[in-house]
Design a protein around this motif. Structure first.
Motif: not given
Length: 192
Positions: A23-32, A52-61, A127-134
């Motif tokens: 969570t700290n490595a994500c700096v600030e989580m962004d949810q879409k 076929r693809h993979t999600d770029p972010g951290t975790i997807t529910l 989609f839970q993504n990290p901050a752009q600057e993470a």
């Protein structure tokens, strides 16, 4: 978002790290949140709901309806399996960011959505993504050089850079597939 953060805490601990490390490595989580509707299709073998693809972010529910249609790869991407829907259960996909943070210990989920001829399908993904600057780089303590581990990234990059590279690669792969498909047609036209 709290469920995703709890899961990231469990993942951190599974890596032998402090609960808040990912969570700290994500700096600030962004949810879409994305709602996907796949209408029934008379010829489902002629189309895909989502390629076929993979999600770029951290975790997807992902919450599927009872129709289903999510498929994931196994055997290093050689075979597809259908992820059967379970009433009220979330499918958890780890994204590219998590793959890099774990130095490949956790694999990104390679998946696609298919349609069927009998029913329309609905799914809701968060989609839970990290901050752009993470920073995208294996977390401190994940690479255990004394045990023979090696870092599989040459240098740290930002999530924005990782995302940009991924999209560029995806566009190039799509272009190559299109060109490969056109070549037999062009050769056939030249023979006529």
């Amino acid at each position: 978002m709290s469920l995703a953060c709890k899961l990231l805490g469990i993942i951190s601990e599974a890596l032998g790290l402090e609960t808040e490390a990912v969570t700290n490595a994500c700096v600030e989580m962004d949810q879409k949140v994305v709602i996907n509707f796949y209408p029934k299709c008379p010829q489902p073998d002629m189309t895909l709901g989502l390629k076929r693809h993979t999600d770029p972010g951290t975790i997807t529910l992902l919450l599927q309806d009872q129709v289903g249609g999510l498929q994931a790869t196994k055997d290093d991407g050689k075979n597809w399996i259908t992820v059967e829907p379970i009433q009220g259960a979330f499918v958890v996909n780890l994204g590219d960011h998590m793959h890099y943070l774990s130095n490949g210990k956790f694999k990104t989920a390679d998946h696609q959505a298919v349609v069927n001829s009998n029913s329309s399908r609905l799914s809701i993904a968060t989609f839970q993504n990290p901050a752009q600057e993470a920073i995208v780089y294996p977390l401190d303590g994940v690479v255990k050089e004394a045990e023979g581990d090696k870092c599989f990234m040459e240098e740290p990059i930002t999530f924005a850079q990782m995302y940009s590279r991924k999209m560029s690669r995806d566009i190039e792969l799509a272009r190559q597939k299109k060109m490969a498909k056109l070549q037999p047609e062009e050769q056939e036209g030249a023979k006529a």
